[in-house]
Design an enzyme around this catalytic site. Sequence first.
Site, PDB file in Angstrom:
ATOM      1  N   GLY A  10      31.378   9.243  -2.698  1.00  0.00           N
ATOM      2  CA  GLY A  10      32.249   9.529  -3.836  1.00  0.00           C
ATOM      3  C   GLY A  10      32.695  10.982  -3.708  1.00  0.00           C
ATOM      4  N   ALA A  11      34.010  11.202  -3.823  1.00  0.00           N
ATOM      5  CA  ALA A  11      34.561  12.528  -3.493  1.00  0.00           C
ATOM      6  C   ALA A  11      33.865  13.704  -4.196  1.00  0.00           C
ATOM      7  CB  ALA A  11      36.068  12.522  -3.756  1.00  0.00           C
TER       8      ALA A  11
ATOM      9  N   LYS B 198      39.639   4.404  -2.187  1.00  0.00           N
ATOM     10  CA  LYS B 198      38.980   3.335  -1.430  1.00  0.00           C
ATOM     11  C   LYS B 198      39.946   2.231  -1.028  1.00  0.00           C
ATOM     12  CE  LYS B 198      35.608   3.161  -0.269  1.00  0.00           C
ATOM     13  NZ  LYS B 198      35.321   3.589   1.133  1.00  0.00           N
TER      14      LYS B 198
ATOM     15  N   ARG C 278      32.848  13.600   6.793  1.00  0.00           N
ATOM     16  CA  ARG C 278      33.826  12.592   6.341  1.00  0.00           C
ATOM     17  C   ARG C 278      35.178  13.294   6.171  1.00  0.00           C
ATOM     18  NH1 ARG C 278      32.131   8.453   1.880  1.00  0.00           N
ATOM     19  NH2 ARG C 278      33.568   7.171   3.085  1.00  0.00           N
TER      20      ARG C 278
ATOM     21  N   ASP D 227      40.246  10.152  -3.727  1.00  0.00           N
ATOM     22  CA  ASP D 227      39.590  11.003  -2.717  1.00  0.00           C
ATOM     23  C   ASP D 227      40.438  12.202  -2.338  1.00  0.00           C
ATOM     24  OD1 ASP D 227      38.174   8.254  -2.337  1.00  0.00           O
ATOM     25  OD2 ASP D 227      36.914   9.800  -1.425  1.00  0.00           O
TER      26      ASP D 227
HETATM   27  O1  MRU Z   1      33.569   5.639   0.731  1.00  0.00           O
HETATM   28  P1  MRU Z   1      33.194   6.109  -0.647  1.00  0.00           P
HETATM   29  O2  MRU Z   1      32.220   5.227  -1.337  1.00  0.00           O
HETATM   30  O3  MRU Z   1      32.781   7.556  -0.649  1.00  0.00           O
HETATM   31  O4  MRU Z   1      34.561   6.033  -1.461  1.00  0.00           O
HETATM   32  C1  MRU Z   1      34.580   6.449  -2.795  1.00  0.00           C
HETATM   33  C2  MRU Z   1      35.875   6.254  -3.467  1.00  0.00           C
HETATM   34  O5  MRU Z   1      36.846   5.824  -2.881  1.00  0.00           O
HETATM   35  C3  MRU Z   1      35.965   6.716  -4.896  1.00  0.00           C
HETATM   36  O6  MRU Z   1      36.841   5.925  -5.625  1.00  0.00           O
HETATM   37  C4  MRU Z   1      36.474   8.158  -4.924  1.00  0.00           C
HETATM   38  O7  MRU Z   1      35.728   8.974  -4.085  1.00  0.00           O
HETATM   39  C5  MRU Z   1      36.462   8.733  -6.289  1.00  0.00           C
HETATM   40  S1  MRU Z   1      34.840   9.029  -6.887  1.00  0.00           S
HETATM   41  C6  MRU Z   1      34.950   9.735  -8.403  1.00  0.00           C
END
Ligand code: MRU
Length: 349
Positions: A47-48, A248, A89, A237
């Site tokens: 999660g970002a 995502k 990442r 993100d």
């Molecule tokens: O691959 P992830 O689980 O890190 O992806 C997370 C997402 O796409 C979330 O929607 C995004 O980071 C927003 S979190 C507040």
Amino acid sequence: MRFKTIEWENNSIRILDQTKLPRKEIYIEIKSVKRLADCIKKLSIRGAPAIGVAAAYGVALSSFISRNLEIKKAKIRIMKDIEMLRKTRPTAVNLFWALDRMKGIVEAHKENDAKKFYSILLKEAKKVHNEDIELCRKIGENGAYLVPKNATIMTHCNAGALATGGWGTALGVIYAAKKMGKKVHVYAGETRPLLQGARLTTWELQKNGIPVTLVVDSARATLLKKGRIDFIVVGADRIASNGDVANKIGTYPLALLARKHKVDFYVAAPTTTFDLSIKTGTEIPIEERGPEEVRAFSRIKTAPASVCVFNPAFDVTPHELINGIITEKGIITKPYKESIAKYIRVRKK
Ligand code: MRU
């Protein structure tokens, strides 16, 4: 929240291992920056905004490990660790934002004692964490007004407390709407291939007493066509200067469905998720993950071992499909380019 996604404890970083949810609630104690980098890559923490907080603590951890070195050597080691974390990442800009902020402190500080230096960096990392809690709270409050009084809300992936330092962005809006007295029911898309929706969002919402129904991603069109969704909110993100949003994989088709069925589609994100060094979403680096995530379902093989796989972790939703971006500063609407420039100061690369 009934769990702690990330915290600094006993000179180490303690995270809830999200790869084990919902089966087990296990915490990992991280004592090296290499271990933290592996945890970010594996999505034990994800999660970002949460990745940003983890990175900030990672720099503090590096300075703790180097506290007995001569200051010059300590700084070299911390810089190396920052570069290691940078490679974990590529898509979530919060990672780079947090590392640049911590790097700025490392470069600027004239402190000669590595121990004092550690306390300065830890203080800054805690500040990053506390600020994120506050950003989430404000995003929730700003977004809650948009939620209908009696709403069925669809979300994708997990943009909740598990993905941030606070109560989440998209889910923060839902928590705040409930707190405001609105009746909410959430539909969570399962989010193939790593099932953040099924494993994490449903777990988190149930823990917090929010009614939730799980759907496979391919059932979303049916739900929208039946008119059973009033409002859609997702996280982000990275957001480009023109309002294009990387989130995502599966977010873009959801936005297309929302437009087709005339349902409001909102993105909730802190201003730390904007990247004004890029003009449009086509410039956002999209992480591609390994084939094994798609060839198997929870480690059970579901495809021939040799089949080729395309596995992008994110997609980009064009700004024209987005009704508004809910930030801690307010709700950004069209024309995005102008509104974003007004809301957010340009950040240098
Ligand atoms: O691959 P992830 O689980 O890190 O992806 C997370 C997402 O796409 C979330 O929607 C995004 O980071 C927003 S979190 C507040």
